[in-house]
Design a protein around this motif. Structure first.
Motif, PDB file in Angstrom:
ATOM      1  N   PRO A  77      27.900  26.478  41.905  1.00  0.00           N
ATOM      2  CA  PRO A  77      28.789  27.543  42.033  1.00  0.00           C
ATOM      3  C   PRO A  77      28.574  28.764  42.798  1.00  0.00           C
ATOM      4  O   PRO A  77      27.235  29.168  42.592  1.00  0.00           O
ATOM      5  CB  PRO A  77      29.273  27.871  40.609  1.00  0.00           C
ATOM      6  N   LEU A  78      29.205  29.223  43.764  1.00  0.00           N
ATOM      7  CA  LEU A  78      28.919  30.436  44.452  1.00  0.00           C
ATOM      8  C   LEU A  78      29.792  31.573  44.382  1.00  0.00           C
ATOM      9  O   LEU A  78      31.127  31.539  43.832  1.00  0.00           O
ATOM     10  CB  LEU A  78      28.986  30.214  46.088  1.00  0.00           C
ATOM     11  N   LEU A  79      29.462  32.832  44.159  1.00  0.00           N
ATOM     12  CA  LEU A  79      30.020  34.085  43.945  1.00  0.00           C
ATOM     13  C   LEU A  79      30.318  34.574  45.613  1.00  0.00           C
ATOM     14  O   LEU A  79      29.271  35.344  46.103  1.00  0.00           O
ATOM     15  CB  LEU A  79      29.658  34.979  43.150  1.00  0.00           C
ATOM     16  N   LEU A  80      31.385  34.527  46.216  1.00  0.00           N
ATOM     17  CA  LEU A  80      31.415  35.035  47.636  1.00  0.00           C
ATOM     18  C   LEU A  80      31.998  36.355  47.664  1.00  0.00           C
ATOM     19  O   LEU A  80      32.713  36.885  46.963  1.00  0.00           O
ATOM     20  CB  LEU A  80      32.428  34.265  48.281  1.00  0.00           C
ATOM     21  N   ALA A  81      31.302  37.299  48.581  1.00  0.00           N
ATOM     22  CA  ALA A  81      31.546  38.712  48.822  1.00  0.00           C
ATOM     23  C   ALA A  81      31.691  39.336  47.510  1.00  0.00           C
ATOM     24  O   ALA A  81      32.624  40.166  47.178  1.00  0.00           O
ATOM     25  CB  ALA A  81      33.151  38.865  49.389  1.00  0.00           C
ATOM     26  N   PRO A  82      30.393  39.355  46.994  1.00  0.00           N
ATOM     27  CA  PRO A  82      30.439  40.014  45.490  1.00  0.00           C
ATOM     28  C   PRO A  82      30.359  41.524  45.386  1.00  0.00           C
ATOM     29  O   PRO A  82      29.530  41.923  46.293  1.00  0.00           O
ATOM     30  CB  PRO A  82      29.335  39.345  44.679  1.00  0.00           C
ATOM     31  N   LEU A  83      30.987  41.959  44.542  1.00  0.00           N
ATOM     32  CA  LEU A  83      30.819  43.376  44.355  1.00  0.00           C
ATOM     33  C   LEU A  83      30.075  43.642  43.158  1.00  0.00           C
ATOM     34  O   LEU A  83      30.508  42.942  42.176  1.00  0.00           O
ATOM     35  CB  LEU A  83      32.321  44.168  44.496  1.00  0.00           C
ATOM     36  N   VAL A  84      29.355  44.793  43.002  1.00  0.00           N
ATOM     37  CA  VAL A  84      28.841  45.174  41.670  1.00  0.00           C
ATOM     38  C   VAL A  84      28.657  46.548  41.167  1.00  0.00           C
ATOM     39  O   VAL A  84      28.766  47.493  42.232  1.00  0.00           O
ATOM     40  CB  VAL A  84      27.163  44.516  41.554  1.00  0.00           C
ATOM     41  N   GLY A  85      28.744  46.898  40.038  1.00  0.00           N
ATOM     42  CA  GLY A  85      28.779  48.045  39.297  1.00  0.00           C
ATOM     43  C   GLY A  85      28.321  48.257  38.053  1.00  0.00           C
ATOM     44  O   GLY A  85      27.839  47.348  37.575  1.00  0.00           O
ATOM     45  N   SER A  86      28.140  49.432  37.420  1.00  0.00           N
ATOM     46  CA  SER A  86      27.571  49.646  36.189  1.00  0.00           C
ATOM     47  C   SER A  86      28.826  50.264  35.254  1.00  0.00           C
ATOM     48  O   SER A  86      29.276  51.146  35.583  1.00  0.00           O
ATOM     49  CB  SER A  86      26.371  50.363  36.028  1.00  0.00           C
ATOM     50  N   PHE A  87      28.839  49.983  34.105  1.00  0.00           N
ATOM     51  CA  PHE A  87      29.785  50.242  33.054  1.00  0.00           C
ATOM     52  C   PHE A  87      29.156  50.226  31.653  1.00  0.00           C
ATOM     53  O   PHE A  87      28.724  49.046  31.200  1.00  0.00           O
ATOM     54  CB  PHE A  87      31.007  49.473  33.202  1.00  0.00           C
ATOM     55  N   VAL A  88      29.176  51.166  30.913  1.00  0.00           N
ATOM     56  CA  VAL A  88      28.752  51.525  29.625  1.00  0.00           C
ATOM     57  C   VAL A  88      29.644  51.568  28.819  1.00  0.00           C
ATOM     58  O   VAL A  88      29.873  51.198  27.681  1.00  0.00           O
ATOM     59  CB  VAL A  88      27.350  52.424  29.503  1.00  0.00           C
ATOM     60  N   GLN A  89      30.608  52.787  29.014  1.00  0.00           N
ATOM     61  CA  GLN A  89      31.370  53.412  28.041  1.00  0.00           C
ATOM     62  C   GLN A  89      32.431  54.268  28.775  1.00  0.00           C
ATOM     63  O   GLN A  89      32.101  54.915  29.925  1.00  0.00           O
ATOM     64  CB  GLN A  89      31.110  54.095  26.668  1.00  0.00           C
ATOM     65  N   ASP A  90      33.912  54.270  28.408  1.00  0.00           N
ATOM     66  CA  ASP A  90      34.815  55.167  28.725  1.00  0.00           C
ATOM     67  C   ASP A  90      35.680  55.651  27.610  1.00  0.00           C
ATOM     68  O   ASP A  90      35.112  55.313  26.562  1.00  0.00           O
ATOM     69  CB  ASP A  90      35.473  54.953  30.059  1.00  0.00           C
ATOM     70  N   GLU A  91      36.764  56.244  27.842  1.00  0.00           N
ATOM     71  CA  GLU A  91      37.683  56.807  26.638  1.00  0.00           C
ATOM     72  C   GLU A  91      38.305  55.578  25.827  1.00  0.00           C
ATOM     73  O   GLU A  91      38.603  55.690  24.731  1.00  0.00           O
ATOM     74  CB  GLU A  91      38.745  57.777  27.352  1.00  0.00           C
TER      75      GLU A  91
END
Length: 325
Positions: A77-91
């Motif tokens: 399986p492929l992930l096309l045009a992937p975007l990535v970011g970082s998330f730890v915590q919010d409200e």
């Protein structure tokens, strides 16, 4: 902040791995040119990718990508045009990684534009890796956004309120498949623990070629939308063991003065709506939706809500997965 990979492969655990770049060529721009062309190759044991990228810098930068994929034996399986970011915590998460009240994320939600409307998915830092798919027609666009840009939400001097959004607009229909959001547990912001991209229904056959094109945009601030948006999400227990309470703030509605919208709440299989009410929120100039539901199972529970007027949606759809405490 958020970033864009060229293409990624999914292993048997559903974890995305970017196909690494092996070569790139920079075309010398003509005098006065406003864009930069780069050719690149990426290669793994099961895939070769060739790309032409036209880069247009600026406060709202964009890249026009033309991509050709050449599968090898063993392609998965492929992930096309992937975007990535970082998330730890919010409200909105009751279980926080850090005892401090600071929010820690370079992106705080996934935005999806479908032909039928807009979806907003607040992000998780889950206790175990999880994957969620958005079925239906090919999206017109998707992006990882940093919607909370209030400096007071973060540690003093944090750059996170200024992190740009990243947005993908595909050209044409990429065929059968689904948009997939991958989230992994993270103790800090050191890794990209959030990935999203398009997964074709079937991996391309070895010896074939798959061609596609799309535009990636990096936005210093969120572009205007034709509907209201989700401003914040908060959740917690409601005084009973299996009862959960949510507060979802909506803002930016374009309604005639004095108009009161109607809230639509959908509790997925495994839960039962107990109560709901909609109140004006003077702090945001919008509306706060408060609702409670009883859990009837211990698995993930799909929640959706939006505001409507005259039976027409006037906000994006808040789409969330409640995990059993």
């Amino acid at each position: 902040g958020a970033a864009a990979w060229l293409v990624a492969s999914l292993d048997h655990n559903g974890v995305a791995h970017p196909v690494p770049f092996t070569d790139h060529w920079l075309v010398r721009p003509a005098a006065g040119a406003h864009q930069l062309r780069v050719y690149a190759l990426a290669e793994s044991a099961t895939l070769v990718a060739a790309a032409q990228m036209d880069l247009m810098p600026g406060s709202d930068a964009r890249a026009r990508v033309r991509l050709a994929l050449y599968p090898r034996e063993g392609i998965g399986p492929l992930l096309l045009a992937p975007l990535v970011g970082s998330f730890v915590q919010d409200e909105h998460r009751p279980g926080r990684v850090s005892p401090l009240q600071d929010e820690q994320h370079t992106v705080d939600g996934l935005s999806v534009r479908n032909p039928a409307g807009w979806i907003w998915r607040p992000l998780h830092n889950p206790p175990a890796p999880r994957a969620d798919s958005f079925l239906g027609v090919m999206p017109r666009g998707w992006g990882l956004r940093q919607r909370d840009r209030t400096p007071a939400s973060y540690a003093p001097g944090s750059p996170h309120p200024r992190q740009p959004d990243v947005w993908v607009e595909p050209d044409g229909d990429w065929g059968d498949g689904q948009l997939r959001l991958l989230e992994q547990p993270a103790p800090d912001l050191a890794a990209y623990n959030v990935q999203v991209g398009f997964v074709p229904a079937q991996a391309p056959a070895p010896g074939s070629v798959l061609e596609l094109a799309y535009t990636v945009r990096w936005l210093a601030r969120e572009a205007s939308m034709p509907v209201g948006r989700v401003v914040a999400t908060r959740s917690g227990a409601a005084g009973q063991d299996a009862r959960r309470r949510y507060a979802v703030d909506f803002g930016g509605l374009q309604l005639p003065a004095g108009t009161v919208p109607e809230a639509v709440v959908d509790i997925g299989r495994g839960g039962q709506l107990h109560s709901q009410r909609l109140v004006a929120n003077p702090h945001t100039g919008g509306w706060r939706l408060l609702f409670e539901f009883d859990r009837e199972s211990e698995g993930p529970l799909q929640l959706r809500a939006y505001l409507q007027h005259d039976y027409q949606a006037v906000t994006e759809t808040w789409d969330y997965v409640d995990l059993a405490p």
